[in-house]
Design an enzyme around this catalytic site. Structure first.
Site, PDB file in Angstrom:
ATOM      1  N   ASP A 191       0.844  -1.194   0.000  1.00 52.52           N
ATOM      2  CA  ASP A 191       0.000   0.000   0.000  1.00 52.52           C
ATOM      3  C   ASP A 191       0.880   1.244   0.000  1.00 52.52           C
ATOM      4  O   ASP A 191       2.088   1.186   0.240  1.00 52.52           O
ATOM      5  CB  ASP A 191      -0.894  -0.041   1.251  1.00 52.52           C
ATOM      6  N   GLU A 206       2.816   5.056  -4.026  1.00 49.73           N
ATOM      7  CA  GLU A 206       2.788   6.000  -5.156  1.00 49.73           C
ATOM      8  C   GLU A 206       4.082   6.822  -5.293  1.00 49.73           C
ATOM      9  O   GLU A 206       4.300   7.298  -6.410  1.00 49.73           O
ATOM     10  CB  GLU A 206       1.597   6.968  -4.995  1.00 49.73           C
ATOM     11  N   ASP A 212      -9.015   4.063  -1.557  1.00 45.85           N
ATOM     12  CA  ASP A 212      -9.901   4.564  -0.500  1.00 45.85           C
ATOM     13  C   ASP A 212     -11.161   5.176  -1.107  1.00 45.85           C
ATOM     14  O   ASP A 212     -11.226   6.376  -1.375  1.00 45.85           O
ATOM     15  CB  ASP A 212      -9.170   5.606   0.349  1.00 45.85           C
TER      16      ASP A 212
END
EC number: 3.2.1.177
Length: 868
Positions: A437, A440, A515
């Site tokens: 997770d 990025e 999300d």
């Protein structure tokens, strides 16, 4: 897991103003073109016509490289002729590398202006330079950079600003350019900019750039009643804006090269096959990953996790995988265990119990490594010099553990260190998969513009690679390293879930859409995003069922599981601060879950076969309807229904308060999977309004398909054709590779036909030993859509009368009622026939047939075979 902040960041290079483009550059002229005697590729040189300083100086001489690697793929590569420029690393995304000799430009005469491939023809003009790509089969131009109509400017190539445009027919239908939360559906909307730059902007925000970068689009056109699809990839990892105006498309990129790939199709399935043959076939997924998953940020100790598993069992809702977010860690530090709330012995006891039940356990890993002198992971990372640098030192950021450094996955030493840390953790906790997770990269605690919530673009990676260049491939490179590590540690087929993705990520990881919100709009958007990722070559995809945040109403969660049960990746996940959202929290939701997930679990053999097809040819698991019905233009913009495979259509309720659904049915016969006595027939394709009370989801199977199912293999065939076919793939799903020829896999082709007052169903088995070793049998056959009478006689099994068999065969039937469009004509009912007790071995060819007692049998509208 949510990030600390949720802010919108946009890269604004130049608004869609023609004056802006024209002022930037005057284009290039082609000064030479030569054919390579070795491989038939072409190399040319371009010279800038008139240089200026807007956004920096123009690069004076460019090199043009053109080749046809396959009959249906064309590459056009443009770069600086005198200086090496950043490209997506060839060791990460393996492909042919253009000649790397940087030399002086040649001024040999340009003697050709057209280069022909088997299907795609490249045509170029010399001054100003432009190129067009045209189909040989129908003469259609699919890409044209000529600015002769003045709707856009000439090609621009500067160090930190590249621009190129193509004209488009106004009736083209475009899909792709992600990851983006597209509120208007899967089809691209004119006059919307599409930004590609991986960033942690939650999917709460609509029509905005999200976690992945996929600079590829599919173009579907209907030419004189025949559909043609093609795809265009600009392989570039820099931030970019793509402006789609309806009749043109403009790329504005902040670095790198123009590396275009054109895929000729002509069908959507051909396109994804050709695309994934370049970027890498989707990863084979273990069988268990197709089951239902439960997660939540906030499962604070082992007892809570155990209670969740127990409550699913009590509610009789299937659950295959339980997850932990960062709660299990010691102070949010990777590869650690909170020994207070997750005592090692207690956790191992729990995992031993669920593993014996056949369940699996997956945990999260964020890339940020806590800066802590007593933290072994940090110590070993520092000793191996594995972190991204800034001004000569590891870049210091702030995430969940506090101060962190980020691993540099472009560094071979980092890949080795990461693998060793995964090995160490796996020895501590026998996990079955990993969830990567915030890759990025997500970071806070510093001020920046483009780099907000990430690291500065002036940070640098291994060999001096700038973050400016490599930013959007961070999650991709982490997925590769994680895949390599799990494969080495477990020796099994890895399961990895990644938030950030890039071109080629599907070769290593599944994806969830981040999300999202617990809103009806987020539910609708989840379908578009899922379908886009199938086009991107990441077929194992899904959204957080019931929404990550905020509180989700019962009705919405009820409807969401009716959709989410058919996501390729099906997981319920929620935020720490949101109320509990497990499917057993509401009685009506639990009932919907049992119903919808019950169907999913019956479909697992079918889904696993789709997983095999995805791995072999890139075919998406979840698909837009136009993949199967490309000539049916009414479905080109359809984003509220979808297909699993080629023939199973899901038409869910996506609006509050609705107890019926308006669904588009392409031409043909469609059989309701939950009630096979119900059939929708549409001669020309039309909308139907169908009842959809709570706990009912409309799932229909198209004619002429064969559907392998748990306890069921379905064979519907069309009323006009009387023929059906399908397939089933089985293997040892722990094997790293998914293929035939290893002695641990079986592939079956199924066929069915009706004619001459008889029904025939048969199989052709390849490498049946594995299926035989598993003792798999086909126990039941259901034939749908028989006309005339249901009466069955003279049953033959493998050529012998069933009366000669020791087994008892039960025969029953039901009448099927048709929902027929007012403009349609034909039968209003048919019969389904069920044969039970067959016990035919899946691993051996079988042939079953029977006579119908009436001469009124016309053809088979559908049939179904059930295997146990």
């Amino acid at each position: 897991m949510a990030s600390c902040l949720s802010l919108l960041v946009a890269i604004i290079l130049c608004f869609s103003s023609l004056q802006c483009s024209n002022a930037i550059g005057k284009g290039y002229r082609l000064i030479s073109m030569e054919k390579s005697p070795d491989d038939g590729s072409f190399i040319g040189y371009l010279q800038v016509k008139q240089s200026n300083k807007i956004y920096g100086s123009d690069i004076t001489i460019l090199r043009l490289f053109i080749n046809y690697r396959t009959d249906h793929r064309l590459r056009v590569h443009i770069t600086d002729a005198k200086k090496q420029r950043w490209e997506v690393p060839y060791n990460l995304l393996r492909r042919e590398q253009p000649p790397n000799v940087i030399g002086k430009s040649r001024k040999s005469p340009v003697t050709v202006q057209e280069i022909s491939g088997p299907e795609l023809i490249l045509i170029f003009t010399v001054d100003p330079f432009s190129f067009a790509v045209r189909r040989r089969s129908n003469g259609e131009t699919i890409f044209n950079t000529s600015s002769s109509d003045e709707s856009f400017g000439e090609m621009v190539f500067k160090d930190q600003y590249l621009e190129i445009s193509t004209s488009l027919p106004k009736d083209a239908s475009l899909y792709g350019f992600g990851e983006n939360s597209q509120a208007n559906g899967i089809k691209l909307v004119p006059n919307e900019p599409y930004t590609l730059f991986t960033e942690d902007v939650s999917a709460f925000n609509l029509n905005t750039d999200l976690y992945g970068s996929h600079p590829v689009y599919m173009d579907l056109r209907n030419v004189s009643g025949k559909a043609y699809a093609h795809s265009v990839l600009l392989l570039n990892s820099h931030g970019m804006d793509v402006f789609y105006r309806g009749d043109s498309l403009t790329y504005k990129v902040i670095g790198g090269v123009f590396d275009f790939y054109f895929f000729a199709g002509p069908s959507p399935l051909n396109v994804v096959d050709q695309y994934t043959s370049l970027i890498g076939r989707p990863a084979p997924m273990p069988y268990w990953s197709l089951g239902f998953h439960q997660c939540r940020w906030g499962y604070r100790n082992v007892s809570v996790v155990k209670d969740v598993v127990d409550n699913y069992q009590k509610a009789k809702i299937p659950l295959d995988v339980i997850w932990n977010d960062a709660d299990y860690m010691d102070g949010y530090k990777d590869f650690t265990l909170d020994l207070v709330n997750f005592p090692h012995a207690k956790l191992l006891s729990f995992l031993d119990r669920i593993h014996k039940m056949g369940m699996k356990y997956v945990v999260i890993k964020d890339p940020g490594i806590g800066v802590n002198a007593s933290y072994g992971v940090y110590q070993r990372g520092m000793a191996s010099d594995v972190f991204i640098k800034y001004e000569g030192k590891p870049f210091l950021a702030q995430v969940w553990p506090g101060p962190v450094y980020f691993p540099d996955f472009l560094n071979p030493k980092t890949v080795s260190w990461w693998g060793d840390e995964i090995r160490r953790f796996h020895e501590l906790v026998p996990i079955d998969g990993l969830w990567i997770d915030m890759n990025e990269i997500n970071a806070t605690g510093h001020k920046a513009s483009l780099g907000f919530k990430t690291i500065p673009t002036s940070a640098y990676h291994y060999n001096g690679v700038r973050e400016y260049d490599a930013h959007s491939i961070y999650g991709f490179s982490e997925a590769i390293a994680t895949h390599k590590a799990l494969l080495a540690v477990q020796g099994k087929r890895p399961f990895i879930l990644s938030r950030s993705t890039f071109v080629g990520s599907g070769q290593y990881a599944a994806h969830w859409t981040g999300d999202n919100q617990g809103t009806w709009q987020s539910l609708q958007v989840s379908i578009s995003t899922m379908l886009n990722f199938g086009i991107f070559g990441v077929p194992m995809v899904g959204s957080d069922i019931c929404g990550f945040f905020p509180p989700t109403p019962e009705e919405l969660c009820n409807r969401w599981i009716e959709v989410g049960a058919f996501y390729p990746f099906s997981r319920d996940h929620a935020d720490y601060y949101a109320p509990r959202k497990e499917l057993y929290q509401w009685g009506t939701v639990a009932e919907s879950a049992r119903n919808a997930l019950g169907m999913r679990y019956k479909l697992l053999p079918f889904l696993y076969t789709l997983n095999y097809e995805a791995h072999m040819s890139g075919a998406p698991i979840a698909r837009p309807l136009f993949f199967s019905f490309p000539e049916f233009t009414e479905c080109y913009g359809l984003s509220k229904q979808f297909l699993l495979g080629s023939s199973l259509m899901i038409s869910p309720v996506l609006e509050q308060g609705k107890t019926q659904v308006e669904a588009l049915f392409p031409p043909g016969s469609w059989y309701h999977m939950f009630d096979m006595t119900q059939v929708v027939v549409s001669k020309n394709g039309r909308l139907f309004t169908l009842p959809a009370p709570f706990n009912v989801v409309n799932v229909h199977l198209y004619q002429n398909a064969i559907l392998p199912m748990q306890q069921v293999v379905a064979f519907p065939a069309g009323a006009s054709e009387g023929y059906a076919s399908g397939k089933l793939f089985l293997d040892d799903d722990e094997l790293p590779e998914m293929k035939l020829g290893n002695g641990k896999s079986t592939y079956i082709d199924f066929y069915a036909s009706v004619g001459n007052e008889s029904v025939k169903i048969w199989s052709q088995v390849k490498e049946g030993q594995f299926a035989l070793s598993q003792g798999l049998v086909i126990e039941k056959v259901i034939v749908l859509g028989l006309k005339g009478t249901w009466k069955v006689s003279e049953i033959l099994l493998n050529g012998s009368s069933i009366s000669n068999e020791t087994k008892t065969i039960e025969v029953s039937s039901k009448e099927q009622m048709y929902v027929v469009g007012s403009e349609d004509e034909g039968e209003s009912k048919s019969f389904m026939v069920e044969l039970k007790g067959l016990e035919m071995l899946v691993g051996k060819d079988f042939n079953i047939s029977w006579k119908m007692a009436s001469t009124n049998v016309l053809s088979m509208a559908g049939n179904e075979v059930i295997a146990r």
